[in-house]
Each structure stands twice: as structure tokens, then as C-alpha cells.
Design a protein around this motif. Structure first.
Motif, PDB file in Angstrom:
ATOM      1  N   ARG A 565     -44.596 -59.432 -33.200  1.00 46.79           N
ATOM      2  CA  ARG A 565     -43.707 -58.302 -33.490  1.00 46.79           C
ATOM      3  C   ARG A 565     -44.329 -57.343 -34.500  1.00 46.79           C
ATOM      4  O   ARG A 565     -43.862 -56.205 -34.631  1.00 46.79           O
ATOM      5  N   ALA A 566     -45.367 -57.793 -35.223  1.00 49.33           N
ATOM      6  CA  ALA A 566     -46.049 -56.928 -36.184  1.00 49.33           C
ATOM      7  C   ALA A 566     -47.247 -56.230 -35.563  1.00 49.33           C
ATOM      8  O   ALA A 566     -47.960 -55.498 -36.244  1.00 49.33           O
ATOM      9  N   ARG A 567     -47.513 -56.465 -34.296  1.00 48.31           N
ATOM     10  CA  ARG A 567     -48.628 -55.821 -33.579  1.00 48.31           C
ATOM     11  C   ARG A 567     -48.155 -55.387 -32.192  1.00 48.31           C
ATOM     12  O   ARG A 567     -48.722 -55.757 -31.171  1.00 48.31           O
ATOM     13  N   LYS A 568     -47.099 -54.590 -32.180  1.00 49.17           N
ATOM     14  CA  LYS A 568     -46.451 -54.182 -30.934  1.00 49.17           C
ATOM     15  C   LYS A 568     -47.413 -53.481 -29.974  1.00 49.17           C
ATOM     16  O   LYS A 568     -47.266 -53.570 -28.753  1.00 49.17           O
ATOM     17  N   GLU A 569     -48.405 -52.758 -30.546  1.00 49.46           N
ATOM     18  CA  GLU A 569     -49.329 -52.023 -29.668  1.00 49.46           C
ATOM     19  C   GLU A 569     -50.092 -52.954 -28.725  1.00 49.46           C
ATOM     20  O   GLU A 569     -50.593 -52.522 -27.681  1.00 49.46           O
ATOM     21  N   ASP A 570     -50.199 -54.242 -29.095  1.00 50.49           N
ATOM     22  CA  ASP A 570     -50.967 -55.188 -28.279  1.00 50.49           C
ATOM     23  C   ASP A 570     -50.150 -55.789 -27.144  1.00 50.49           C
ATOM     24  O   ASP A 570     -50.711 -56.444 -26.246  1.00 50.49           O
ATOM     25  N   ILE A 571     -48.809 -55.602 -27.163  1.00 52.88           N
ATOM     26  CA  ILE A 571     -47.966 -56.236 -26.139  1.00 52.88           C
ATOM     27  C   ILE A 571     -48.320 -55.758 -24.734  1.00 52.88           C
ATOM     28  O   ILE A 571     -48.465 -56.574 -23.809  1.00 52.88           O
ATOM     29  N   PRO A 572     -48.489 -54.454 -24.469  1.00 57.18           N
ATOM     30  CA  PRO A 572     -48.802 -54.022 -23.088  1.00 57.18           C
ATOM     31  C   PRO A 572     -50.118 -54.595 -22.555  1.00 57.18           C
ATOM     32  O   PRO A 572     -50.184 -55.043 -21.411  1.00 57.18           O
ATOM     33  N   ILE A 573     -51.184 -54.589 -23.396  1.00 51.09           N
ATOM     34  CA  ILE A 573     -52.467 -55.077 -22.861  1.00 51.09           C
ATOM     35  C   ILE A 573     -52.458 -56.603 -22.725  1.00 51.09           C
ATOM     36  O   ILE A 573     -53.086 -57.155 -21.823  1.00 51.09           O
ATOM     37  N   LEU A 574     -51.740 -57.293 -23.623  1.00 45.66           N
ATOM     38  CA  LEU A 574     -51.604 -58.740 -23.474  1.00 45.66           C
ATOM     39  C   LEU A 574     -50.815 -59.078 -22.214  1.00 45.66           C
ATOM     40  O   LEU A 574     -51.180 -59.995 -21.459  1.00 45.66           O
ATOM     41  N   THR A 597     -40.433 -52.280 -17.551  1.00 51.41           N
ATOM     42  CA  THR A 597     -40.783 -53.636 -17.997  1.00 51.41           C
ATOM     43  C   THR A 597     -41.469 -53.600 -19.347  1.00 51.41           C
ATOM     44  O   THR A 597     -41.148 -54.383 -20.252  1.00 51.41           O
ATOM     45  N   ILE A 598     -42.401 -52.665 -19.499  1.00 54.95           N
ATOM     46  CA  ILE A 598     -43.110 -52.543 -20.779  1.00 54.95           C
ATOM     47  C   ILE A 598     -42.146 -52.177 -21.894  1.00 54.95           C
ATOM     48  O   ILE A 598     -42.215 -52.709 -23.012  1.00 54.95           O
ATOM     49  N   GLU A 599     -41.222 -51.242 -21.611  1.00 48.90           N
ATOM     50  CA  GLU A 599     -40.243 -50.846 -22.628  1.00 48.90           C
ATOM     51  C   GLU A 599     -39.384 -52.036 -23.050  1.00 48.90           C
ATOM     52  O   GLU A 599     -39.080 -52.221 -24.237  1.00 48.90           O
ATOM     53  N   ALA A 600     -38.972 -52.865 -22.061  1.00 47.83           N
ATOM     54  CA  ALA A 600     -38.149 -54.029 -22.378  1.00 47.83           C
ATOM     55  C   ALA A 600     -38.931 -55.033 -23.226  1.00 47.83           C
ATOM     56  O   ALA A 600     -38.382 -55.644 -24.154  1.00 47.83           O
ATOM     57  N   LEU A 601     -40.207 -55.210 -22.910  1.00 47.35           N
ATOM     58  CA  LEU A 601     -41.030 -56.135 -23.690  1.00 47.35           C
ATOM     59  C   LEU A 601     -41.229 -55.631 -25.113  1.00 47.35           C
ATOM     60  O   LEU A 601     -41.207 -56.408 -26.077  1.00 47.35           O
ATOM     61  N   LEU A 602     -41.434 -54.301 -25.268  1.00 47.63           N
ATOM     62  CA  LEU A 602     -41.630 -53.728 -26.599  1.00 47.63           C
ATOM     63  C   LEU A 602     -40.373 -53.828 -27.445  1.00 47.63           C
ATOM     64  O   LEU A 602     -40.448 -53.894 -28.679  1.00 47.63           O
ATOM     65  N   ALA A 603     -39.210 -53.851 -26.802  1.00 55.59           N
ATOM     66  CA  ALA A 603     -37.949 -53.910 -27.534  1.00 55.59           C
ATOM     67  C   ALA A 603     -37.580 -55.336 -27.943  1.00 55.59           C
ATOM     68  O   ALA A 603     -36.639 -55.534 -28.711  1.00 55.59           O
ATOM     69  N   TYR A 604     -38.307 -56.306 -27.423  1.00 58.71           N
ATOM     70  CA  TYR A 604     -37.967 -57.711 -27.686  1.00 58.71           C
ATOM     71  C   TYR A 604     -38.700 -58.200 -28.939  1.00 58.71           C
ATOM     72  O   TYR A 604     -39.819 -57.786 -29.230  1.00 58.71           O
ATOM     73  N   THR A 628     -46.044 -54.355  -8.294  1.00 60.25           N
ATOM     74  CA  THR A 628     -45.634 -53.927  -9.637  1.00 60.25           C
ATOM     75  C   THR A 628     -44.563 -54.874 -10.145  1.00 60.25           C
ATOM     76  O   THR A 628     -43.581 -55.145  -9.450  1.00 60.25           O
ATOM     77  N   LEU A 629     -44.723 -55.363 -11.355  1.00 61.95           N
ATOM     78  CA  LEU A 629     -43.740 -56.281 -11.934  1.00 61.95           C
ATOM     79  C   LEU A 629     -42.639 -55.475 -12.598  1.00 61.95           C
ATOM     80  O   LEU A 629     -42.841 -54.827 -13.633  1.00 61.95           O
ATOM     81  N   ASN A 630     -41.474 -55.525 -12.004  1.00 65.56           N
ATOM     82  CA  ASN A 630     -40.316 -54.783 -12.496  1.00 65.56           C
ATOM     83  C   ASN A 630     -39.421 -55.698 -13.320  1.00 65.56           C
ATOM     84  O   ASN A 630     -39.513 -56.929 -13.240  1.00 65.56           O
ATOM     85  N   PRO A 631     -38.502 -55.095 -14.120  1.00 66.45           N
ATOM     86  CA  PRO A 631     -37.558 -55.921 -14.889  1.00 66.45           C
ATOM     87  C   PRO A 631     -36.695 -56.752 -13.946  1.00 66.45           C
ATOM     88  O   PRO A 631     -36.443 -56.384 -12.811  1.00 66.45           O
ATOM     89  N   GLY A 632     -36.248 -57.886 -14.444  1.00 68.91           N
ATOM     90  CA  GLY A 632     -35.401 -58.764 -13.637  1.00 68.91           C
ATOM     91  C   GLY A 632     -34.773 -59.827 -14.502  1.00 68.91           C
ATOM     92  O   GLY A 632     -34.798 -59.764 -15.740  1.00 68.91           O
ATOM     93  N   SER A 633     -34.263 -60.854 -13.828  1.00 70.46           N
ATOM     94  CA  SER A 633     -33.576 -61.924 -14.554  1.00 70.46           C
ATOM     95  C   SER A 633     -34.525 -62.709 -15.444  1.00 70.46           C
ATOM     96  O   SER A 633     -34.093 -63.452 -16.319  1.00 70.46           O
ATOM     97  N   TRP A 634     -35.812 -62.558 -15.205  1.00 68.10           N
ATOM     98  CA  TRP A 634     -36.789 -63.284 -16.001  1.00 68.10           C
ATOM     99  C   TRP A 634     -36.930 -62.742 -17.415  1.00 68.10           C
ATOM    100  O   TRP A 634     -37.444 -63.423 -18.304  1.00 68.10           O
TER     101      TRP A 634
END
Length: 703
Positions: A565-574, A597-604, A628-634
């Protein structure tokens, strides 16, 4: 003297370190020596009830017939086969088969070498002794009367002495005419005779017949004689020639040498392989055969084989022409009639040495090819490292780049490193990066997780143990410190190490030495330690569950691995990295993540850090389809999404980090060991920032 020689040769053959087996044309076992019986686990009385088909279950009757014909035509045959012992265990053997006739019976003699055992030769067995029965008689030629001892009657199973007279006794022998002639010459001409004759009947006996005429003046008036049952001895003497032939057909050179170095007996191979004539080896000594053997060396060698029973070593043996060749010698102690002998079995290993040389050259070639392959892969590794820092760490954020900068600074040194941070932040990756960029990278990185091992086994895992050191220690075990010698040891979850074991770890860190469990000597090692924990060791020190001196010895160079959570910029490439990784494994066609999906991951908030992100992407790949991996129940439920005001401010994070560095430098700001140098800042700039953030020395007491 001749008799003694025969007994020694017979005894030598029976106890020769070869398995010897005789078989008839039907494959039935006719004879087997002691070594063969012992190897298969049968008694001698039981072995002759077997056939070759029970010893070699893979052999058919048709196969045996072909084998018999081949050996009969070629006389000798050498091959490898599989045998089975009494317990049903199979083992590999090398067989030297020879066709011969014995007592008018056609047989195959097989000399068998067990090649499944690490040692071919074994100590020769003790000799057996024979007992001779002797009976005397006297014939009066004047009246034809005869007297005898009871032993003479028992030899022929007779009850009446009169049946020992010449007209009766001669018909008990197969060569009756020969005995009749000998007796006639003794009666008429006074000629003494001493012969061994075979009796009629089944089983037959071999009887030594000795007769001496007694004269009065010129008149022969009586005969005195001796009958001796020498059946066992004669059968041995008959077999001895065959046994001697077996020895002489052995490829190995066999010497029987007296304690003074005199050669008592030898195999024919000594003549063929060394180039001597038979008369040249008669009454010679080992010192004449091999100038390298001195009397002093021979005395020490003889004492060694008497002490150990058998000694095996390599040697260079000399031929008559002065050339030498490598051999393997098995020297066995023999004791016969209170005399010590050295039975030396000498095997030419020239071919084996040549094979070893070829193997070495092949391994060198493989090593050369391996080095070339590594060079060819170097470019590819450089390309990978451009995208993934430190070989396996993906980073884009400036915050995490500072963590990697610390790794880059400490990696080339041998300094002990303590990596702290929450679970799932990749502390093990940082440890690998430190090792792979150090001078120890050619040596192993050994990892051990202190939290996954039972407390009673951690000491054994770290330092190793000797067999019998504790219940269950059935063999020696090498510890992780010994395995990591010259390399790096990564102690994950160091906070879980039992307090009782911490002094021993401290000893290794300070002195570079340790003692194995159950060992008797101290082992020195050169190991770099990288430790990691997600626990607050300072609090554990206050609680008494972690030693303060060990903490300061580990905390030489601290690296705090920041949470995801302290390195949010790395979430998309990870997330993209994990998407590509698990798409291949799952056989899916995902290429990218959608913007939502990326926005949801960044908000978590990702309380489980990178490990949670990895598991989340893998779950999404399994559930969803497409490219393309879209948001879902996962994705985590909205209740797991945290508000932005729950994050620390950037200034607060700066303040906390600066305080950690100041604690590490004991609040020294400037100088080579000051905080400003670690933070890569000017000392005046750091003082100004500390004043602006309200950092004072008392802060560390509050922490």
C-alpha cells in the motif's frame, strides 16, 4: 613335504576368494565351494540339490543347452549374468566358465565374481583337517596264516581275518590283476610296494596298500603290510589338479608368500602376465620379483595383514622386462599349521585407469560446454535484469527504489542484514538479491524458515548432528551452516527462534564456529547472515523472548521492506506480471488488465501485500475468460476497500523513516556513519527537515 604342499593347495582352492561351481549337462549342481554356498545362503548339503535354473531363474532349458554346447566347443567362456540367493535377492555376477571331464563325467566349472559388491576379495576361510585310518596285517608264507588289527578289517567292512589273504583281498580292488602281480613279486622276489588302489562297490574307497617282505637268509618267510583308507585325501588329490587348473586359468595373478618373503606358490597367470619362466619363479622371493618391496616395507605390510586380516591397495607391478603397469592388490592373511602366509591377489587395472582418464576428459569437455552455454546466456540474463531489478524484483515506485538502493549498497559487503516488514512483502526476494549481487554469489544461498520447523529440530537443521546424538538420529546430518560455508544463510522468521538456541546462533555470528549435536570437535565456517522477520524484535526483547545482544548483532544493516500500500505505483506492473505468469499455467489467453480492474486494485488496501495480490490475480484468471481480465466476483468486496484518510500522510511516513535511520546511527546525523550519508542527503538539509518535521532526540524514547 609333498603331502603338506597338496594340503595347502587344496585348502587354498577351497578358500579362494572366488565362487566356484560345477554343473553337469542337465544343469544340476555337482559341486560348489564354501564361498559360493555362503553367498547364496545354502548349506553344502542343500546346494547340490539345486540346478542352474534355480540359481539363474532367467535361464531356460533351451538357453542352457546352447550355453553347454558353446562352452563344450570353445572350452572357455566369459560373460555377465544375474543370480538369485536363497532369500530371493538378485545380484550381478561375472562368470568364467570352463569345460572339463572329471572321473569320466563331463562338467562345466564356473568361477564366479560377485560384481554387485564394493569389495571383490574377502578373507580366505580356515582350513579343514583330515583324519587317516590305518590297519596292519602279517601273512605267514609257511602255513598261510594271517593276523591283522581290527582297523584293517573295518577298512574293508570285514569280520574274518582270512578274507584279508591274497586270494580274497585282490578281488576287492578294481585293478585286481595289478595287485596280484605286486603281491606275487613280493612273495617270489621280495619286492616292496606302496600303491593307492580303488575298491569295487559303491561308493568305492581309495586304499593305500603297503607291503614289505621279511627274509630269513635268502628265504622270504612272511609279508607285513598296512592298509590305509585315504579316500578323502585321494579324492582331494584328484580334485587338486582340477582346482590348480582353475587357479591357473584365473586372469588375476595369485601369490602365496611366506613371512620371510619366499614365494611358496603362484598361478600360471604370473608367468604369462609378467613374462617369467617357471624355473625362474622357483625358490625366488618377493624382493627379487619387485625391487620396490624392501624388507622393512614387507615386514610392516605383513604385520598389517595379520592385524587386519585383509588389506587392499593400489601398486605398480614390474614385469621381467622392467616395464610397469597399475594393479589393485588384495593381500589376505592365511594361517596354516601355525605358519602365517600372505595370499596376494593381483588384478591388472590398466583398462580401468584408461576408462577413468577418458571419463575425466569427457567431464572436462562437458564443463567447457557448460561454461560456453553460460556465456551465451549472459546476454539474455542482462535483458531480463533490465526489466526486473535484482533478477526477480519488479519495481517502478520511487519509494521502493530507495529500499533497493539499500540492497545495492550492502550487497557487495559481508555485513549482516536484518530485513523487517509485514508478511507477503517479499523479504525473501530481497535476501536473494543481496546474495546474487554479492561476492558470494558463486556459493549457495541456503534458506531456512525458523517458523516451519519444530523447536526441537531447529538446532539439528542449523548445526547438524552425529549418528546417535538423539533418538531418531540414525545417520550423520550436515547442518545448514556447514552447507552455506562460503555463501549466505537466510534465516527467515528469525523472531521464532527458541530463546535457548539464540546463544549458539550468537556464537556463530561472533566467532564463526559451532559444534554439531553429538560431535566432538568445533567446526569453523565463513557464512554471511541475512535474517528477516515480520515481528517487532524490540518488543520481544522487553518481553524476554529475544536476546538483546543477538538483536544488535543481527541489526547491523537494517532494511525495512515497505508494504504494497506504500508503493501503489508498482501494483499495475506486478498485476500484469502475475497475469502473464498464471495465464500460461492455466492455459488461458489473458494479455492485459482492464482499466476498471486496475482502478479497483489501486483502491484496495492489500493487508496481505504482494502475496495477496498474486493469489488474487491467479483466482481471477481461473474464474474469468477472454484476453482482458475484467472486474468480477474475484475482486475483494467493497467492505474491504479502505478510505484514503486511513493512509499515513507522506510527511508522517518521512518522519517515521528518518527516525528509524537515526535510531540505527545512534542519532548521529553527519559524518561517514551518520544518517545523512545513508539517506543520501546533505547534513544541513537533514537538520532542516528534522526541524520542520518536529524530530527531536526524545522521539526515539517515545518509539
Amino acid at each position: 613335504m609333498q603331502q603338506e604342499g597338496l594340503e595347502i593347495k587344496d585348502w587354498l582352492v577351497e578358500t579362494l576368494p572366488y565362487e566356484v561351481l560345477w554343473m553337469n549337462e542337465q544343469g544340476k549342481v555337482v559341486y560348489a565351494n564354501h564361498k559360493f554356498c555362503k553367498r547364496l545362503g545354502y548349506a553344502k548339503s542343500a546346494i547340490t540339490k539345486l540346478s542352474i535354473f534355480e540359481i539363474n531363474p532367467t535361464l531356460t532349458k533351451e538357453g542352457w543347452k546352447k550355453h553347454w554346447d558353446f562352452v563344450q566347443n570353445n572350452k572357455v567362456y566369459r560373460f555377465k549374468e544375474t543370480h538369485k540367493n536363497k532369500k530371493g535377492k538378485y545380484y550381478e555376477v561375472e562368470v568364467f566358465a570352463r569345460y572339463f571331464s572329471n572321473m569320466r563325467n563331463n562338467l562345466i566349472c564356473a568361477i564366479i565374481n560377485d560384481i554387485s559388491e564394493s569389495s571383490f576379495y574377502q578373507k580366505l576361510m580356515d582350513n579343514t583337517q583330515t583324519i587317516a585310518h590305518v590297519g596292519g596285517w602279517e601273512l605267514n608264507l609257511q602255513d598261510g596264516s594271517i593276523v591283522s588289527t581290527s582297523e584293517a578289517l573295518s577298512i574293508f567292512d570285514l569280520k574274518e581275518t582270512e578274507f584279508l589273504t591274497p586270494p580274497h583281498i585282490i578281488h576287492r580292488f578294481k585293478e585286481s590283476e595289478r595287485l596280484k602281480t605286486l603281491m606275487a613279486n613280493a612273495i617270489r622276489k621280495g619286492i616292496t610296494y606302496d600303491v593307492v588302489l580303488e575298491t569295487n562297490g559303491s561308493p568305492s574307497k581309495f586304499i593305500r596298500c603297503v607291503t614289505k617282505p621279511v627274509l630269513k637268509g635268502d628265504t622270504i618267510y612272511k609279508l607285513i603290510g598296512v592298509y590305509q583308507d585315504v579316500t578323502e585325501q585321494q579324492r582331494k588329490e584328484n580334485s587338486l589338479q582340477l582346482f590348480k587348473e582353475v587357479i591357473n586359468n584365473a586372469e588375476d595373478i595369485i601369490y602365496v608368500i611366506k613371512k620371510d618373503g619366499t614365494l611358496l606358490d603362484y598361478s600360471t597367470s604370473a608367468l604369462t602376465q609378467l613374462g617369467y619362466k617357471r624355473e625362474e619363479l622357483e625358490n625366488t622371493t618377493i624382493f627379487e620379483l619387485d625391487p620396490a618391496v624392501t624388507p622393512e616395507w614387507w615386514q610392516n605390510h605383513f604385520e598389517e595383514i595379520i592385524d587386519k586380516g585383509s588389506v587392499r591397495f593400489e601398486w605398480l607391478t614390474m614385469r621381467k622386462n622392467g616395464t610397469k603397469f597399475p594393479v589393485e592388490i588384495t593381500a589376505n592373511h592365511l594361517s596354516y599349521n601355525q605358519e602365517d602366509y600372505n595370499c596376494a591377489i593381483i588384478r591388472d587395472v590398466s583398462e580401468r585407469k584408461a576408462r577413468d582418464l577418458k571419463l575425466y576428459e569427457a567431464l572436462e569437455e562437458i564443463k567447457s560446454l557448460k561454461d560456453r552455454l553460460e556465456s551465451e546466456n549472459e546476454y539474455l540474463q542482462e535483458e531480463i535484469n533490465r526489466k526486473i531489478n535484482f533478477s526477480n524484483i519488479i519495481c517502478k515506485s520511487e519509494a521502493y527504489a530507495k529500499v533497493l538502493q539499500l540492497v545495492d549498497q550492502v550487497a557487495p559487503t559481508d555485513t549482516t542484514v536484518l530485513i523487517t516488514g509485514e508478511s507477503g512483502t517479499g523479504k525473501e526476494l530481497l535476501a536473494s538479491a543481496i546474495h546474487n549481487n554479492s561476492l558470494r554469489k558463486e556459493r549457495p544461498l541456503i534458506k531456512i524458515n525458523c517458523a516451519t520447523l519444530p523447536k526441537e529440530l531447529i538446532e539439528s537443521e542449523l548445526f547438524g548432528h552425529k549418528k546417535g546424538a538423539f533418538t531418531g538420529a540414525v545417520a550423520d546430518k550436515v547442518g545448514k551452516f556447514a552447507l552455506a560455508d562460503g555463501g549466505t544463510l537466510f534465516l527467515d522468521e528469525i523472531g521464532e527462534m527458541p530463546i535457548a538456541l539464540q546463544p549458539k546462533l550468537l556464537r556463530v555470528l561472533q566467532e564463526g564456529e559451532f559444534d554439531e549435536l553429538g560431535g566432538t570437535k568445533t567446526t569453523k565456517v565463513n557464512v554471511r547472515i541475512v535474517a528477516a522477520t515480520n515481528r517487532h524484535l524490540e518488543e520481544m526483547i522487553k518481553e524476554g523472548s529475544f536476546r538483546e545482544d543477538l538483536y544488535y548483532r543481527l541489526n547491523v544493516f537494517p532494511i525495512h521492506n515497505i508494504p504494497l500500500r506504500a508503493r501503489k505505483e508498482d501494483i499495475p506492473i506486478l498485476a500484469q506480471y502475475f497475469l502473464e505468469k498464471y495465464s500460461v499455467k492455466a492455459g488461458k489467453a489473458f494479455k492485459r488488465l482492464s482499466k476498471k480492474t486496475i482502478e479497483a486494485l489501486l483502491a484496495y488496501n492489500f493487508p496481505g501485500n504482494i502475496r495477496e495480490l498474486e493469489n488474487l490475480i491467479e483466482r481471477g484468471i481461473i474464474i474469468e475468460s477472454g484476453t482482458t481480465l475484467n472486474p468480477g466476483s474475484w475482486l475483494p468486496k467493497p467492505t474491504n476497500i479502505i478510505a484514503a484518510d486511513n493512509f499515513k500522510s507522506f510527511e508522517t511516513m518521512q518522519r517515521d523513516y528518518i527516525v528509524d535511520v537515526l535510531n540505527y546511527t545512534n542519532w548521529r546525523v553527519s559524518g561517514t556513519k551518520g544518517a545523512a550519508r545513508i539517506l543520501n542527503m546533505n547534513a544541513k538539509t537533514l537538520f532542516a527537515k528534522m526541524k520542520r518535521l518536529g524530530i527531536e532526540k526524545e522521539v526515539r524514547l517515545k518509539k
